[in-house]
Motif scaffolding. Structure first.
Motif, short mmCIF file in Angstrom:
data_model
loop_
_atom_site.label_atom_id
_atom_site.label_comp_id
_atom_site.label_asym_id
_atom_site.label_seq_id
_atom_site.Cartn_x
_atom_site.Cartn_y
_atom_site.Cartn_z
N ASP A 149 29.28 42.97 40.33
CA ASP A 149 27.90 42.49 40.45
C ASP A 149 27.60 41.44 39.39
N GLY A 150 28.48 40.43 39.31
CA GLY A 150 28.33 39.43 38.25
C GLY A 150 28.07 38.02 38.74
N LEU A 151 27.71 37.84 40.01
CA LEU A 151 27.58 36.49 40.54
C LEU A 151 26.50 35.69 39.83
N GLN A 152 25.42 36.36 39.43
CA GLN A 152 24.31 35.67 38.77
C GLN A 152 24.40 35.75 37.24
N HIS A 153 25.47 36.31 36.70
CA HIS A 153 25.60 36.48 35.25
C HIS A 153 26.45 35.33 34.71
N TYR A 154 25.80 34.21 34.40
CA TYR A 154 26.53 32.99 34.07
C TYR A 154 27.07 32.95 32.65
N ARG A 155 26.71 33.90 31.82
CA ARG A 155 27.26 33.91 30.45
C ARG A 155 28.76 34.13 30.47
N LEU A 156 29.25 34.79 31.49
CA LEU A 156 30.69 35.05 31.60
C LEU A 156 31.30 34.01 32.54
N ALA A 157 32.14 33.13 31.97
CA ALA A 157 32.82 32.14 32.81
C ALA A 157 33.78 32.84 33.75
N ARG A 158 33.97 32.23 34.91
CA ARG A 158 34.80 32.87 35.93
C ARG A 158 35.77 31.88 36.57
N ASP A 159 36.91 32.43 37.01
CA ASP A 159 37.90 31.62 37.69
C ASP A 159 37.78 31.72 39.21
N VAL A 160 37.31 32.88 39.69
CA VAL A 160 37.16 33.11 41.13
C VAL A 160 35.84 33.84 41.37
N GLU A 161 35.10 33.40 42.37
CA GLU A 161 33.86 34.07 42.78
C GLU A 161 34.01 34.60 44.20
N ILE A 162 33.62 35.86 44.40
CA ILE A 162 33.66 36.49 45.72
C ILE A 162 32.25 36.97 46.05
N CYS A 163 31.72 36.53 47.17
CA CYS A 163 30.39 36.95 47.62
C CYS A 163 30.54 37.93 48.77
N VAL A 164 29.93 39.11 48.63
CA VAL A 164 29.98 40.14 49.67
C VAL A 164 28.71 40.04 50.52
N ILE A 165 28.87 40.11 51.83
CA ILE A 165 27.77 39.91 52.77
C ILE A 165 27.63 41.14 53.65
N ALA A 312 46.18 39.15 53.34
CA ALA A 312 46.12 37.71 53.06
C ALA A 312 44.99 37.38 52.09
N PHE A 313 43.90 38.14 52.15
CA PHE A 313 42.79 37.93 51.23
C PHE A 313 43.24 38.17 49.79
N PHE A 314 43.87 39.32 49.55
CA PHE A 314 44.32 39.65 48.20
C PHE A 314 45.38 38.67 47.71
N ASP A 315 46.28 38.27 48.60
CA ASP A 315 47.32 37.31 48.23
C ASP A 315 46.70 35.99 47.76
N GLU A 316 45.66 35.57 48.47
CA GLU A 316 45.02 34.30 48.12
C GLU A 316 44.25 34.41 46.80
N VAL A 317 43.60 35.55 46.56
CA VAL A 317 42.91 35.75 45.29
C VAL A 317 43.91 35.67 44.13
N VAL A 318 45.05 36.35 44.27
CA VAL A 318 46.07 36.33 43.22
C VAL A 318 46.61 34.92 43.02
N ARG A 319 46.78 34.20 44.11
CA ARG A 319 47.27 32.82 44.01
C ARG A 319 46.26 31.97 43.24
N ARG A 320 44.97 32.17 43.51
CA ARG A 320 43.93 31.38 42.84
C ARG A 320 43.91 31.65 41.34
N ILE A 321 43.99 32.91 40.94
CA ILE A 321 43.91 33.19 39.50
C ILE A 321 45.19 32.73 38.80
N GLY A 322 46.32 32.74 39.54
CA GLY A 322 47.55 32.21 38.96
C GLY A 322 47.47 30.72 38.76
N ALA A 323 46.83 30.02 39.69
CA ALA A 323 46.69 28.56 39.57
C ALA A 323 45.67 28.19 38.50
#
Length: 325
Positions: A149-165, A312-323
């Motif tokens: 639940d950190g999407l609006q908490h901008y004090r913490l920089a992030r490499d990947v954002e995931i929005c749940v709908i 495939a979702f998890f694989d792509e998340v891991v790829r993003r944080i590795g990049a």
């Protein structure tokens, strides 16, 4: 009708919005945009950690399925050789200073969702200062941080954002609080890296998550039995989550005769809330069960669910944080 019910009707069922919501929404929108602007231009700075940070959040108030997704994500990260830890504000608890959760955390102190996530076997830290709480996890050996639940908490920089709908309610009337359910404008959705729909979706670019739960667990003793054992029986169903109706509907889909007892999200349960003075079984969400364990009785059951997503979702998340690092 309670104010919360009036607003929910207006947000999701095209009811009439109280007049005073209009000026408040304008004021709220101005504050949200100003806050984004000062972070974007460096007047307020986000803190970058030495390990990748994945943020899980949503645009709307209320439950969308962030916690099951967070648990599924940390399990997938561990399966791929990473050492994740979860940082949370600990909403519903009274812990102010950064704290690494112990083996038996108290939900009154640290909140219900951190306790539920911690029960999955992942290190969890809570605190209003999330960067400081995240550093406790890094010191404990974590090499990737998941911010619940950190999407609006901008004090913490992030490499990947995931929005749940929410797959049923989506974004309601698409307006900002309190005129609608949005924490941020819809345009914010285009800035996130991944969109996950809790329920079936036909929207391009969204990953589907389904919630599965086939067993119940005795709250006082932990013994398990199939959820199907309650088919055709009348039960009390208790839910203090963002969208209780989802829980009630899931039980009815199993052929269970439900007496609904809805409470506010993060409700601090006491015995009198759930003492219905009869012998009917009581089923409640896993998030609520962690707060009722101290006074639970025989015949009270937790209904745990797990989030199921494409590999495939998890694989792509891991790829993003590795990049990113």
């Amino acid at each position: 009708m309670a104010l919360a019910d009036t607003l929910a009707l207006a947000w999701y069922d095209k009811g009439r919005v109280p007049w005073w919501c209009w000026p408040l929404a304008v004021l709220y929108g101005g504050v949200v945009r100003l806050r984004r602007w000062v972070y974007r231009h460096g007047w307020l700075r986000s803190e970058t950690l030495p390990v990748p940070v994945i943020v899980v959040g949503n645009l709307t108030v209320g439950g969308t399925g962030k916690t099951p997704l967070t648990i599924a994500l940390v399990e997938a990260l561990r399966a791929r050789g990473r050492k994740p830890g979860v940082v949370s504000r600990g909403y519903g608890g009274d812990q102010r200073e950064p704290l690494l959760l112990s083996d038996a955390p108290d939900p009154v102190q640290v909140g219900d969702e951190p306790c539920l996530i911690h029960a999955s076997g992942v290190p969890v830290a809570v605190g209003r200062d999330r960067p400081a709480a995240a550093r406790l996890l890094i010191d404990a050996g974590c090499d990737v941080i998941v911010a619940d639940d950190g999407l609006q908490h901008y004090r913490l920089a992030r490499d990947v954002e995931i929005c749940v709908i929410d797959g049923v309610r989506r974004f309601g009337n698409g307006r900002l609080l309190p005129l609608g359910p949005l924490r941020e404008p819809m345009s914010r959705l285009h800035a996130v890296d991944f969109r996950v729909c809790n329920g079936e979706t036909r929207v391009a670019g969204e990953f589907t998550m389904r919630l599965e739960g086939s067993v119940v667990r005795g709250i006082p003793d932990g013994r398990e039995q199939p959820l199907g054992a309650f088919r055709g029986l009348r039960v009390h169903a208790v839910a203090g989550i963002g969208h209780p109706q989802r829980f009630f509907d899931s039980l009815r889909a199993q052929g269970i005769d439900v007496i609904e007892h809805a409470f506010a999200d993060h409700h601090a349960f006491v015995l009198s809330d759930v003492d219905f003075h009869d012998d009917l079984p009581l089923l409640m969400t896993a998030k609520d069960a962690v707060k009722c364990r101290k006074f639970a009785r025989d015949g009270w059951w937790s209904v745990p669910v797990r989030g199921v997503l494409p590999e495939a979702f998890f694989d792509e998340v891991v790829r993003r944080i590795g990049a990113a690092r």
